[in-house]
Write a protein that holds these residues in place. Sequence first.
Motif, PDB file in Angstrom:
ATOM      1  N   ALA A  61       0.818  -1.213   0.000  1.00 23.91           N
ATOM      2  CA  ALA A  61       0.000   0.000   0.000  1.00 23.91           C
ATOM      3  C   ALA A  61       0.857   1.272   0.000  1.00 23.91           C
ATOM      4  N   LYS A  62       2.116   1.154   0.395  1.00 21.79           N
ATOM      5  CA  LYS A  62       3.011   2.316   0.467  1.00 21.79           C
ATOM      6  C   LYS A  62       3.623   2.555  -0.908  1.00 21.79           C
ATOM      7  N   LYS A  63       3.091   3.536  -1.605  1.00 21.37           N
ATOM      8  CA  LYS A  63       3.542   3.847  -2.960  1.00 21.37           C
ATOM      9  C   LYS A  63       4.835   4.655  -2.936  1.00 21.37           C
ATOM     10  N   ILE A  64       5.682   4.411  -3.909  1.00 20.14           N
ATOM     11  CA  ILE A  64       6.902   5.194  -4.087  1.00 20.14           C
ATOM     12  C   ILE A  64       6.606   6.200  -5.194  1.00 20.14           C
ATOM     13  N   PRO A  65       6.718   7.481  -4.909  1.00 23.39           N
ATOM     14  CA  PRO A  65       6.427   8.500  -5.925  1.00 23.39           C
ATOM     15  C   PRO A  65       7.321   8.353  -7.163  1.00 23.39           C
ATOM     16  N   LEU A  92       6.828  -0.120  -1.887  1.00 23.78           N
ATOM     17  CA  LEU A  92       7.881  -0.650  -1.023  1.00 23.78           C
ATOM     18  C   LEU A  92       7.956  -2.171  -1.123  1.00 23.78           C
ATOM     19  N   ALA A  93       6.821  -2.822  -1.308  1.00 23.32           N
ATOM     20  CA  ALA A  93       6.817  -4.283  -1.438  1.00 23.32           C
ATOM     21  C   ALA A  93       7.608  -4.712  -2.666  1.00 23.32           C
ATOM     22  N   GLN A  94       7.428  -4.010  -3.770  1.00 22.22           N
ATOM     23  CA  GLN A  94       8.200  -4.329  -4.975  1.00 22.22           C
ATOM     24  C   GLN A  94       9.684  -4.079  -4.732  1.00 22.22           C
ATOM     25  N   ALA A  95      10.001  -2.992  -4.031  1.00 24.42           N
ATOM     26  CA  ALA A  95      11.395  -2.685  -3.721  1.00 24.42           C
ATOM     27  C   ALA A  95      12.012  -3.773  -2.841  1.00 24.42           C
ATOM     28  N   SER A  96      11.212  -4.349  -1.954  1.00 27.89           N
ATOM     29  CA  SER A  96      11.717  -5.376  -1.041  1.00 27.89           C
ATOM     30  C   SER A  96      12.093  -6.658  -1.777  1.00 27.89           C
ATOM     31  N   ARG A  97      11.569  -6.843  -2.967  1.00 28.34           N
ATOM     32  CA  ARG A  97      11.863  -8.055  -3.738  1.00 28.34           C
ATOM     33  C   ARG A  97      13.069  -7.902  -4.668  1.00 28.34           C
ATOM     34  N   ILE A  98      13.696  -6.743  -4.622  1.00 27.99           N
ATOM     35  CA  ILE A  98      14.869  -6.503  -5.465  1.00 27.99           C
ATOM     36  C   ILE A  98      16.107  -6.972  -4.710  1.00 27.99           C
ATOM     37  N   SER A  99      16.882  -7.850  -5.336  1.00 24.95           N
ATOM     38  CA  SER A  99      18.107  -8.302  -4.672  1.00 24.95           C
ATOM     39  C   SER A  99      19.048  -7.102  -4.557  1.00 24.95           C
ATOM     40  N   GLY A 100      19.696  -7.005  -3.411  1.00 25.35           N
ATOM     41  CA  GLY A 100      20.593  -5.876  -3.174  1.00 25.35           C
ATOM     42  C   GLY A 100      19.932  -4.749  -2.399  1.00 25.35           C
ATOM     43  N   VAL A 101      18.627  -4.810  -2.234  1.00 30.43           N
ATOM     44  CA  VAL A 101      17.916  -3.831  -1.412  1.00 30.43           C
ATOM     45  C   VAL A 101      17.585  -4.545  -0.108  1.00 30.43           C
ATOM     46  N   ASN A 102      18.244  -4.124   0.966  1.00 29.57           N
ATOM     47  CA  ASN A 102      18.078  -4.824   2.240  1.00 29.57           C
ATOM     48  C   ASN A 102      17.041  -4.125   3.131  1.00 29.57           C
ATOM     49  N   PRO A 103      16.645  -4.756   4.229  1.00 33.62           N
ATOM     50  CA  PRO A 103      15.633  -4.166   5.119  1.00 33.62           C
ATOM     51  C   PRO A 103      15.998  -2.769   5.628  1.00 33.62           C
ATOM     52  N   ALA A 104      17.291  -2.525   5.864  1.00 39.98           N
ATOM     53  CA  ALA A 104      17.707  -1.185   6.315  1.00 39.98           C
ATOM     54  C   ALA A 104      17.433  -0.148   5.221  1.00 39.98           C
ATOM     55  N   ASP A 105      17.710  -0.514   3.978  1.00 35.15           N
ATOM     56  CA  ASP A 105      17.435   0.394   2.854  1.00 35.15           C
ATOM     57  C   ASP A 105      15.936   0.691   2.757  1.00 35.15           C
ATOM     58  N   LEU A 106      15.120  -0.336   2.948  1.00 30.78           N
ATOM     59  CA  LEU A 106      13.669  -0.146   2.891  1.00 30.78           C
ATOM     60  C   LEU A 106      13.186   0.780   3.995  1.00 30.78           C
ATOM     61  N   ILE A 108      14.934   3.167   5.496  1.00 28.79           N
ATOM     62  CA  ILE A 108      15.375   4.525   5.151  1.00 28.79           C
ATOM     63  C   ILE A 108      14.471   5.102   4.070  1.00 28.79           C
ATOM     64  N   LEU A 109      14.154   4.308   3.065  1.00 29.26           N
ATOM     65  CA  LEU A 109      13.282   4.754   1.979  1.00 29.26           C
ATOM     66  C   LEU A 109      11.890   5.098   2.504  1.00 29.26           C
ATOM     67  N   ALA A 110      11.361   4.282   3.397  1.00 28.96           N
ATOM     68  CA  ALA A 110      10.026   4.528   3.957  1.00 28.96           C
ATOM     69  C   ALA A 110       9.998   5.839   4.734  1.00 28.96           C
ATOM     70  N   VAL A 111      11.024   6.080   5.533  1.00 31.42           N
ATOM     71  CA  VAL A 111      11.092   7.333   6.299  1.00 31.42           C
ATOM     72  C   VAL A 111      11.193   8.513   5.348  1.00 31.42           C
ATOM     73  N   TYR A 112      12.003   8.385   4.343  1.00 26.91           N
ATOM     74  CA  TYR A 112      12.188   9.446   3.353  1.00 26.91           C
ATOM     75  C   TYR A 112      10.865   9.795   2.675  1.00 26.91           C
ATOM     76  N   ILE A 113      10.105   8.773   2.300  1.00 30.55           N
ATOM     77  CA  ILE A 113       8.802   8.986   1.658  1.00 30.55           C
ATOM     78  C   ILE A 113       7.832   9.638   2.634  1.00 30.55           C
ATOM     79  N   GLU A 114       7.815   9.155   3.873  1.00 33.11           N
ATOM     80  CA  GLU A 114       6.919   9.704   4.896  1.00 33.11           C
ATOM     81  C   GLU A 114       7.165  11.192   5.117  1.00 33.11           C
ATOM     82  N   GLN A 115       8.438  11.583   5.070  1.00 34.78           N
ATOM     83  CA  GLN A 115       8.783  12.979   5.284  1.00 34.78           C
ATOM     84  C   GLN A 115       8.433  13.860   4.097  1.00 34.78           C
TER      85      GLN A 115
END
Length: 121
Positions: A61-65, A92-106, A108-115
Amino acid sequence: MLANEFLRRPEINYADLLKFIPAPEQPLDSRVIEQVEIQVKYEGYIKKAYQKVEKLKRMEAKKIPDRIDYDAIEGLATEAQQKLKKIQPATLAQASRISGVNPADLSILAVYIEQGRIAKV
């Protein structure tokens, strides 16, 4: 000890349990017994699986602009930045399925989007 706690033990099955508790008036179908054993023995795993599904739903549900600037996100791993820019996941769910994108990256990305800091100039 409660019956379900006793049944959680791997070496115990429903037949063993009947040695310690009164048998039901009508015998249970073998499929029902099997389901009870599965539900009791694997309750923790089942609960974790449901929690994962709920987390994935929230991430879906969390869209990436579209106009997000991955280079401007501090703390994002270089590999994650490169792959996110190349693949351009929509959620974010699609981003989580990309190899090389780890939970810490997700995270950080979620916080960045929220802000709301998203746009390329």
